[in-house]
Write an enzyme that holds these catalytic residues in place. Structure first.
Site, PDB file in Angstrom:
ATOM      1  N   LEU A 193       0.818  -1.213   0.000  1.00 38.35           N
ATOM      2  CA  LEU A 193       0.000   0.000   0.000  1.00 38.35           C
ATOM      3  C   LEU A 193       0.850   1.260   0.000  1.00 38.35           C
ATOM      4  O   LEU A 193       0.493   2.250  -0.640  1.00 38.35           O
ATOM      5  CB  LEU A 193      -0.946   0.007   1.209  1.00 38.35           C
ATOM      6  CG  LEU A 193      -2.316  -0.646   0.999  1.00 38.35           C
ATOM      7  CD1 LEU A 193      -2.197  -2.137   0.747  1.00 38.35           C
ATOM      8  CD2 LEU A 193      -3.208  -0.391   2.216  1.00 38.35           C
ATOM      9  N   GLU A 235       0.936   6.515   6.603  1.00 31.39           N
ATOM     10  CA  GLU A 235       2.332   6.734   6.205  1.00 31.39           C
ATOM     11  C   GLU A 235       2.848   8.096   6.669  1.00 31.39           C
ATOM     12  O   GLU A 235       4.013   8.228   7.039  1.00 31.39           O
ATOM     13  CB  GLU A 235       2.481   6.594   4.688  1.00 31.39           C
ATOM     14  CG  GLU A 235       2.118   5.224   4.128  1.00 31.39           C
ATOM     15  CD  GLU A 235       2.869   4.074   4.782  1.00 31.39           C
ATOM     16  OE1 GLU A 235       3.956   4.308   5.360  1.00 31.39           O
ATOM     17  OE2 GLU A 235       2.355   2.946   4.739  1.00 31.39           O
ATOM     18  N   HIS A 238       4.189   7.874  10.088  1.00 32.11           N
ATOM     19  CA  HIS A 238       5.614   7.504  10.126  1.00 32.11           C
ATOM     20  C   HIS A 238       6.497   8.707   9.810  1.00 32.11           C
ATOM     21  O   HIS A 238       7.519   8.941  10.468  1.00 32.11           O
ATOM     22  CB  HIS A 238       5.888   6.400   9.108  1.00 32.11           C
ATOM     23  CG  HIS A 238       5.297   5.070   9.452  1.00 32.11           C
ATOM     24  ND1 HIS A 238       5.426   4.496  10.692  1.00 32.11           N
ATOM     25  CD2 HIS A 238       4.575   4.187   8.696  1.00 32.11           C
ATOM     26  CE1 HIS A 238       4.810   3.321  10.699  1.00 32.11           C
ATOM     27  NE2 HIS A 238       4.287   3.107   9.499  1.00 32.11           N
ATOM     28  N   TRP A 246       1.881  -1.576  17.621  1.00 31.80           N
ATOM     29  CA  TRP A 246       2.280  -2.784  18.356  1.00 31.80           C
ATOM     30  C   TRP A 246       3.795  -2.889  18.520  1.00 31.80           C
ATOM     31  O   TRP A 246       4.280  -3.832  19.147  1.00 31.80           O
ATOM     32  CB  TRP A 246       1.738  -4.038  17.678  1.00 31.80           C
ATOM     33  CG  TRP A 246       2.347  -4.326  16.326  1.00 31.80           C
ATOM     34  CD1 TRP A 246       3.388  -5.168  16.058  1.00 31.80           C
ATOM     35  CD2 TRP A 246       1.967  -3.752  15.078  1.00 31.80           C
ATOM     36  NE1 TRP A 246       3.674  -5.165  14.719  1.00 31.80           N
ATOM     37  CE2 TRP A 246       2.818  -4.295  14.088  1.00 31.80           C
ATOM     38  CE3 TRP A 246       0.995  -2.836  14.695  1.00 31.80           C
ATOM     39  CZ2 TRP A 246       2.719  -3.943  12.743  1.00 31.80           C
ATOM     40  CZ3 TRP A 246       0.899  -2.493  13.360  1.00 31.80           C
ATOM     41  CH2 TRP A 246       1.749  -3.041  12.401  1.00 31.80           C
ATOM     42  N   THR A 261      -1.105   4.772  24.167  1.00 34.47           N
ATOM     43  CA  THR A 261      -1.581   3.689  23.300  1.00 34.47           C
ATOM     44  C   THR A 261      -1.378   2.380  24.053  1.00 34.47           C
ATOM     45  O   THR A 261      -0.269   2.094  24.521  1.00 34.47           O
ATOM     46  CB  THR A 261      -0.811   3.646  21.971  1.00 34.47           C
ATOM     47  OG1 THR A 261       0.588   3.534  22.224  1.00 34.47           O
ATOM     48  CG2 THR A 261      -1.071   4.913  21.165  1.00 34.47           C
ATOM     49  N   ASP A 298      -9.411   0.640   6.283  1.00 35.33           N
ATOM     50  CA  ASP A 298      -9.582   2.092   6.338  1.00 35.33           C
ATOM     51  C   ASP A 298     -10.803   2.495   7.161  1.00 35.33           C
ATOM     52  O   ASP A 298     -10.750   3.450   7.946  1.00 35.33           O
ATOM     53  CB  ASP A 298      -9.722   2.661   4.918  1.00 35.33           C
ATOM     54  CG  ASP A 298      -8.383   2.959   4.281  1.00 35.33           C
ATOM     55  OD1 ASP A 298      -7.347   2.459   4.790  1.00 35.33           O
ATOM     56  OD2 ASP A 298      -8.342   3.675   3.267  1.00 35.33           O
TER      57      ASP A 298
END
Length: 720
Positions: A193, A235, A238, A246, A261, A298
């Site tokens: 993706l 993205e 990031h 995780w 989180t 999504d």
């Protein structure tokens, strides 16, 4: 470069099993392994983020001032289906602005226990409206590629012109998003993706986000479960320094570095039902599968947390702060005219002293412009002023042409400056542009020498070409020389081109003055060389620092490479991880290049080129160009009586000499790199000989007929 190229399919099993396939963390780990300098940057950034976060403990992200981020979308396509509609890009911008500001229409679907954790930024993503040269742009750069297969995210090749992708715009000023078909390493039919670089890559040529063309915006078909634009949201998380929720290690010790989180064993998939627990968060409310940094579909992704927002705000205050002062997006003022492009002179060399100055001017203001003036300036002296009258509206462009000028031979800085619009120009930062140019062909005669003892080699007619205004050729420190105290050197050991928004392989040139070889039939260039590489020579597929010598006989319009060496051919000392400086004569080697092919020319232009790949240093000293002039040759054979045929040839060539050959001492064959090659011959020197080129590579070769008195006649042979 220092990179030991790896082809590691790190965590490939994760890609196979997960429905959402993000390559960011995999590529990031490979980059860290290949480039140790990124690890230090990573630590510095993390320390900065931690201090910022601690200073704002218990507070939400700083929303006091809107952060505007200019984006350029590079749509790289082979098939028209990959050339996505503008509508999809505009949808994507809208999704980003909603998701990062917690304005998405589905934010109320966040489960009650996590509502208080919802974070937001005061951020605005916009399409760039100014390109790196200050010209108007839509912020969408469409590039048709000849690459019929998908781009390889391990190689990150979509970001390089040379790999059939497209180079980034200045990554300090633009968020670059490449849209293309991405190669997938999973066993399924799904494609990757997207992926992104982390802030440790800020400012480098490869910094930015790559999205699969199928998952940009809100496609009505082909997007599958990833059709709401959340791939870009993920993205960009990031890009702004967020990890997968995780922790990417599939164990409860792993962590994403964010306090609010919940711990999570591994990635989510599909559209989970709340609550969802696992062995890391085994009680209500369980894991935060609706976080944008998870792998859910999504429709299931809904939120960032407060601490994630704070972490991203810290990144915007630190490694990505330059985006906030970018000229990539400018709110139009009332009146603003700018120099858009220098039309003439449009080359670094002008053999003709006469030329017609011309410049392109653009209106960037909201109000129409009816008049302005432009100065044509040479070495800070105003030569001419042109007055333009007419009417141009926002983004209108006009070419301003001056009267022809004649300038004496020499090196100059040519500058254009626009001013005096019908109202005050409210942005003076874009009012001028300049270019360095060498005018005329005031050729140097032989012998020509340079020992680099002077701090300014321009006094001998040299020019240094430094395209990125970064580290370039300069005089060495003392006692690094074979002729005096100094040499000229290229500091590749400390020159990381990616820090200057360039790819590796940047050219830095030492450009010679024109050399007059008109009355010579033999010429030789020699120089002393000391060179080192950083990487061990047995490393395969490495990109090495390279030294070249190029020559032009058409005033710099085209150049031929006559010398090119790298790795083992180039170095004079073994590879070293230390900063190389030659400290004894044994670390130098003398290089000799035959220029006889260019004799008879009165304007020969040479340049020495360094191609940097962040290896180690190259030193040059004791540069000389000498030649032989023939005034009378008692027994020499006129080249009229020397024939090579067939020419061009596919292998065998005959040499016929129609005069006495007693004074001919030997015949030498050379390639265009100046290397002498051994070619089988039919026998000793005679009036008729045959040579076998069947084992040589195709190209141009020079036959040098050398006589007892030292004179040389040369003939060119083409092997095809």
């Amino acid at each position: 470069m220092r990179y030991i190229l790896l082809f590691i399919l790190l965590m490939q099993s994760m890609l196979v099993s997960a429905q959402r396939t993000c390559g960011a963390e995999i590529l990031h780990q490979i980059k860290l392994k290949n480039d140790p300098t990124l690890i230090n940057k990573e630590e510095e950034i993390e320390n900065f983020v931690q201090k910022y976060t601690e200073s704002r403990a218990g507070l939400k992200a700083d929303l006091s001032e809107e952060m505007i981020i200019p984006i350029v979308f590079h749509v790289v396509y082979f098939r028209e289906a990959q050339n996505i509609l503008e509508e999809r890009i505009l949808e994507q911008i809208e999704v980003l602005n909603q998701d990062f500001n917690a304005l998405n229409s589905d934010i109320n679907n966040v489960p009650g226990p996590f509502q208080s954790a919802i974070g937001k930024l005061n951020i605005k993503f916009v399409l760039a409206n100014r390109d790196p040269d200050g010209n108007p742009t839509t912020g969408i750069n469409r590039v048709k590629t000849s690459k019929s297969t998908a781009f390889d995210y391990i190689k990150d090749d979509v970001k390089s012109n040379s790999q059939l992708g497209v180079n980034a715009w200045d990554t300090k000023s633009y968020l670059n998003i490449w849209v293309c078909d991405i190669k997938d390493y999973s066993a399924s039919s799904r494609s990757l993706l997207g992926y992104a670089t982390f802030p440790s890559s800020a400012g480098r040529f490869d910094d930015g986000v790559v999205l699969n063309y199928r998952h940009v915006g809100k496609p009505t078909s082909g997007g599958g479960s990833f059709n709401l634009g959340r791939t870009a949201t993920h993205e960009l998380g990031h890009y702004f320094n967020l990890r997968h929720i995780w922790g990417d290690a599939d164990n409860c010790r792993a962590d994403d570095g964010v306090a609010d989180t919940p711990k999570q064993l591994t990635s989510s998939s599909g559209s989970p039902r709340f609550p969802k627990t696992d062995e890391c968060s085994n009680s209500y409310p369980g894991i935060m599968f609706m976080n944008y940094m998870d792998y859910s579909n999504d429709a299931a992704l809904l939120m960032f947390t407060n601490n994630q927002a704070t972490r991203m705000a810290a990144t915007m205050s630190g490694p990505r702060a330059s985006l906030l002062t970018s000229k990539g997006y400018v709110n139009a003022t009332d009146y603003d005219v700018a120099i858009s492009k220098i039309n003439s002179p449009n080359t670094s060399f002008l053999c003709d002293n006469a030329f017609t100055p011309s410049v392109k001017v653009v209106s960037l203001g909201k109000n129409p412009v009816t008049t302005f003036k432009v100065d044509f300036i040479v070495n800070d002296i105003a030569y001419q002023t042109a007055t333009w009258t007419g009417l141009i509206n926002l983004n209108g462009v006009v070419n301003v042409v001056f009267n022809p000028v004649t300038i004496e031979n020499g090196s100059y800085t040519v500058k254009y400056k626009v001013y005096a619009t019908n109202e005050q120009d409210l942005d003076p930062s874009n009012d001028s542009k300049s270019v360095s140019v060498k005018v005329g062909t005031d050729s140097k005669s032989l012998p020509f020498t340079e020992s680099f003892e002077s701090i300014n080699i321009a006094t001998n007619g040299f020019v240094i070409s430094n395209p990125d205004n970064a580290i370039t050729w300069s005089r060495s420190s003392s006692n690094a020389s074979t002729d005096g105290k100094y040499s000229i050197f290229m500091n590749n050991a400390e020159y990381d081109p990616s820090l200057y928004s360039n790819e590796y392989g940047v050219f830095d040139d030492i450009i010679f003055p024109f050399i007059n070889l008109k009355n010579y039939n033999q010429a030789t260039m020699t120089f002393d060389l000391a060179a080192c590489q950083y990487t061990e020579l047995d490393v395969a597929n490495n990109n090495w620092d390279t030294l070249q010598v190029l020559v032009s006989v058409d005033c710099g319009q085209t150049f031929n490479v006559i010398y090119s060496k790298y790795a083992g051919e180039l170095i004079t000392v073994p590879p070293s991880t230390s900063f190389f400086k030659p400290n004894n004569i044994n670390q130098w080697r003398t290089e000799s290049l035959n220029l006889s092919e260019y004799t008879g020319q009165d304007n020969v232009l040479l340049k020495i080129r360094n191609i940097s790949h962040f290896e180690n240093n190259i030193y040059i000293d004791n540069l000389k160009i000498n030649g032989t002039q023939v005034t009378s040759v008692k027994d020499a054979i006129s080249d009229v009586y020397i024939q090579l045929y067939p020419n061009p040839t596919k292998g065998n060539v005959s040499v016929r000499i129609d005069q006495n050959v007693q004074s001919l001492k030997r015949i030498e064959w050379m390639n265009t790199l100046g290397q002498t090659i051994q070619v089988p011959t039919s026998g000793p020197i005679s009036n008729f000989m045959q040579f076998d080129f069947s084992n040589q590579v195709k190209g141009i070769y020079i036959a040098h007929f050398i006589f007892e008195d030292g004179t040389v006649n040369s003939k060119k042979l083409i092997l095809n």
